[in-house]
Write an enzyme that holds these catalytic residues in place. Structure first.
Site, PDB file in Angstrom:
ATOM      1  N   TYR A 105      44.121  13.178  30.686  1.00 54.41           N
ATOM      2  CA  TYR A 105      44.577  14.563  30.504  1.00 54.41           C
ATOM      3  C   TYR A 105      43.566  15.244  29.588  1.00 54.41           C
ATOM      4  CZ  TYR A 105      47.342  18.515  28.843  1.00 54.41           C
ATOM      5  OH  TYR A 105      47.779  19.783  28.531  1.00 54.41           O
ATOM      6  N   GLU A 192      43.924  23.594  31.909  1.00 52.15           N
ATOM      7  CA  GLU A 192      44.415  22.213  31.843  1.00 52.15           C
ATOM      8  C   GLU A 192      43.994  21.404  33.071  1.00 52.15           C
ATOM      9  OE1 GLU A 192      48.777  21.042  30.706  1.00 52.15           O
ATOM     10  OE2 GLU A 192      48.620  20.977  32.886  1.00 52.15           O
TER      11      GLU A 192
END
Ligand code: GDP
Ligand code: MN
Length: 400
Positions: A105, A192
């Site tokens: 991530y 993101e």
């Protein structure tokens, strides 16, 4: 404003980030054609991903793999028209399925409190980061970019090593810096990548090579900065925009829906915040933030009333106007007009001060809006009216 994965990926590519190529299909036949091209280019499998502005598409069945074009078309038929968290899928991203070795991530977010861009990373990619944050907060690495110089090389390297991406440090550094660059270039408040993935790709001579790529992308743009980027306005997905939000934008009204029962119509953002505080102090919950802006005419007031009443939770309305450029009599006319047209009757409490307040008072009295002595009293009455679920609706106004 949130944008779709395919559009977000386009913004990443514009900053030189590694994103495997993709196509967007709108019908099962288009999915098939795209899948055929992907397979002809040498892919073993095809991935299809629903384009909707919500997370967790994978879990919801919106991310699927197919072995051949026929299966891709069949899956495309299932995904298109599918409901994911209340949204109907209209578009599907089609790409070569990645052979994932490990998922990470990585995101750039705006840290308002620190007034800096914050780079957040985790070696536990793929799953929702909120879950990681709740269960294992230590598994998230946080690095603030420099306030003027941006994300420095050594900071990006620090992130790469913290995530165990030492073997891909060059690519990881470029991606980390690219995320911040994407954020700055587009005035985004979130960029993101989840998952950022190490993938295995055939090297051509029977060998395989590992590469770090952005497999998913989520970007949220700062609405207030959109006028600086006219081209980004085209990325607004009107199919997924809330009808009330769309109407508010068309009217030039700042409107944010909240969960309470007291509709608020106010001019000026500061006064709107104060009015919401007042409602809370009186024991109520605001149903919205609404700023009709300076110099609003009666038709805009009527539109604002329509936006408030579109929310079925609204049980009372508090109108708080400070007449500067905005003329009180114009607002009063708008309220009278709106009340005459409104489909359902909701008690209304009005306070108008400043420019043309006397004329506003006369108009409201003629229209038999009742008066209250002060703003505190008006707020209290709005809260009481909202609580009284039965009985005839009343209008109360305070004009000074
Ligand atoms: P999200 O669930 O909405 O965040 O959608 P993602 O694009 O992140 O996909 C969810 C998950 O599906 C990923 O974490 C991967 O595990 C898997 N996935 C997505 N794309 C591929 C792919 O190309 N190949 C494989 N094998 N899995 C994928
Ligand atoms: Mn994802």
């Amino acid at each position: 404003m949130k944008i779709q994965e395919a559009d977000a990926k386009q913004l990443l590519v514009a900053q030189g980030l590694p994103v495997p190529p993709w196509e967007v299909a709108r019908t099962p036949v288009e999915v098939r054609a795209a899948a055929e091209r992907v397979l002809a280019a040498g892919a073993d499998r095809v991935v299809m991903k629903a384009q909707v502005l919500v997370g967790g598409r994978g879990k919801a069945g919106g991310v699927r793999l197919a072995d051949d074009a026929g299966e891709a078309e069949a899956i495309g038929r299932q995904i298109l028209g599918m409901d994911i968290k209340g949204i109907t899928v209209r578009k599907v991203l089609v790409a070569a399925a990645a052979d994932i070795v490990k998922e990470f991530y990585l995101a750039a977010v705006l840290d308002r409190a620190a007034r800096r861009v914050l780079l957040m990373g985790s070696a536990e990619g793929g799953i929702e980061i909120e879950q990681v944050a709740a269960e294992r907060p230590d598994a998230i690495v946080r690095i603030h970019a420099h306030p003027t110089a941006g994300l420095l090389d050594w900071q990006a390297r620090q992130m790469a090593f913290a995530l165990g991406l030492g073997g891909h440090v060059r690519a990881a550094v470029a991606i980390a810096r690219g995320l911040v660059a994407t954020m700055v270039a587009n005035d985004a408040d979130l960029v993101e990548i989840n998952p950022l993935a190490i993938v295995r790709e055939p090297g051509g001579d029977g060998t395989f090579a590992e590469r770090l790529v952005c497999l998913d992308a989520k970007i949220s743009l700062d609405d207030s900065a959109l006028p600086r980027h006219p081209a980004l306005e085209d990325l607004r997905d009107l199919d997924e925009e809330d009808p009330t939000d769309r109407a508010a934008r068309a009217e030039g009204i700042s409107f944010i829906k909240l969960d309470g029962s007291i509709g608020c119509m106010v001019n000026g953002a500061g006064l709107a915040m104060t009015t919401m505080d007042l409602v809370k102090r009186a024991g109520g919950e605001p149903a919205n933030f609404l700023d009709i802006g300076g110099g609003a005419r009666s038709d805009k007031v009527a539109s604002a009333m329509g936006l408030i009443l579109a929310d079925p939770n609204v049980r009372a309305i508090l109108v708080n106007i400070f007449g500067g450029i905005t003329r009180g009599d114009e607002v009063a006319r708008g309220l009278i007009e709106a009340r005459a047209m409104q489909a359902r009757s909701v008690p209304m409490v009005v306070r108008i001060v400043g420019t043309n307040a006397e004329e506003a008072g006369r108009l409201l009295r003629e229209a038999r809006f009742e008066t209250a002595a002060s703003l505190d009293e008006a707020a209290a009455k709005a809260v009481a009216a909202a609580r009284a679920t039965s009985g005839a609706p009343t209008e109360v106004s305070s004009v000074s």
